[in-house]
Design a protein around this motif. Sequence first.
Motif, PDB file in Angstrom:
ATOM      1  N   PHE A 145       0.811  -1.216   0.000  1.00 47.82           N
ATOM      2  CA  PHE A 145       0.000   0.000   0.000  1.00 47.82           C
ATOM      3  C   PHE A 145       0.841   1.261   0.000  1.00 47.82           C
ATOM      4  N   LEU A 146       2.121   1.108  -0.344  1.00 51.73           N
ATOM      5  CA  LEU A 146       3.031   2.253  -0.379  1.00 51.73           C
ATOM      6  C   LEU A 146       3.645   2.371  -1.770  1.00 51.73           C
ATOM      7  N   LEU A 147       3.623   3.575  -2.299  1.00 55.38           N
ATOM      8  CA  LEU A 147       4.194   3.815  -3.622  1.00 55.38           C
ATOM      9  C   LEU A 147       5.710   3.726  -3.589  1.00 55.38           C
ATOM     10  N   LEU A 148       6.269   3.172  -4.629  1.00 59.33           N
ATOM     11  CA  LEU A 148       7.720   3.155  -4.812  1.00 59.33           C
ATOM     12  C   LEU A 148       8.174   4.532  -5.285  1.00 59.33           C
ATOM     13  N   PRO A 149       9.448   4.863  -5.133  1.00 57.68           N
ATOM     14  CA  PRO A 149       9.917   6.176  -5.590  1.00 57.68           C
ATOM     15  C   PRO A 149       9.548   6.424  -7.060  1.00 57.68           C
ATOM     16  N   GLY A 150       8.881   7.550  -7.305  1.00 55.71           N
ATOM     17  CA  GLY A 150       8.496   7.937  -8.661  1.00 55.71           C
ATOM     18  C   GLY A 150       7.354   7.154  -9.273  1.00 55.71           C
ATOM     19  N   GLU A 151       6.755   6.239  -8.531  1.00 52.43           N
ATOM     20  CA  GLU A 151       5.727   5.356  -9.104  1.00 52.43           C
ATOM     21  C   GLU A 151       4.487   6.108  -9.568  1.00 52.43           C
ATOM     22  N   LEU A 152       4.022   7.062  -8.795  1.00 46.10           N
ATOM     23  CA  LEU A 152       2.822   7.811  -9.180  1.00 46.10           C
ATOM     24  C   LEU A 152       3.092   8.647 -10.428  1.00 46.10           C
ATOM     25  N   LEU A 153       4.255   9.235 -10.496  1.00 48.76           N
ATOM     26  CA  LEU A 153       4.646   9.997 -11.678  1.00 48.76           C
ATOM     27  C   LEU A 153       4.674   9.092 -12.913  1.00 48.76           C
ATOM     28  N   SER A 154       5.244   7.926 -12.770  1.00 53.22           N
ATOM     29  CA  SER A 154       5.302   6.975 -13.890  1.00 53.22           C
ATOM     30  C   SER A 154       3.919   6.531 -14.335  1.00 53.22           C
ATOM     31  N   ALA A 155       2.994   6.415 -13.389  1.00 54.06           N
ATOM     32  CA  ALA A 155       1.647   5.930 -13.708  1.00 54.06           C
ATOM     33  C   ALA A 155       0.902   6.877 -14.647  1.00 54.06           C
TER      34      ALA A 155
END
Length: 143
Positions: free
Chosen positions: A91-101
């Motif tokens: 339930f935790l985003l990896l570094p930069g994951e939301l940006l990549s999505a």
Amino acid sequence: MARGLRVTGVDRDAAALAGLAGIAETVVADIEGGPWPLPADAAFDAVVVTNYLHRPLWPQLLAAVAPGGRLIYETFAIGNETVGKPSNPAFLLLPGELLSAVQGQLRVIGYEDGFVSSPREAYLQRVCAVRERSGDAAPRYAL
């Protein structure tokens, strides 16, 4: 509604939506265990997601952003396990994951990834992104 905006709230918990009675359309649905509850062509001027992460829903959430519309998304990131809940890595985003999505589908207006101390200590990622209208030219800048 009071400002001329139509709002739709979606949650699996009807009690969580009760505060929207009379000011928003509400949809009670388990969006993780059931089908996507909105019509495939539903498009919104703003899609707001906070403190929630279910990666398989990203295609539906991104598709729901209308041309010219915005996605505002904020949720917990790796590091949060050191200061509280959620602490489960799923339930935790990896570094930069939301940006990549969102990259390649929406134009990012703002992005943050880091620690906040208020209203409570947390590690968060935030993105604000827009879906370009068809025919929009790339922004031009003068120096």
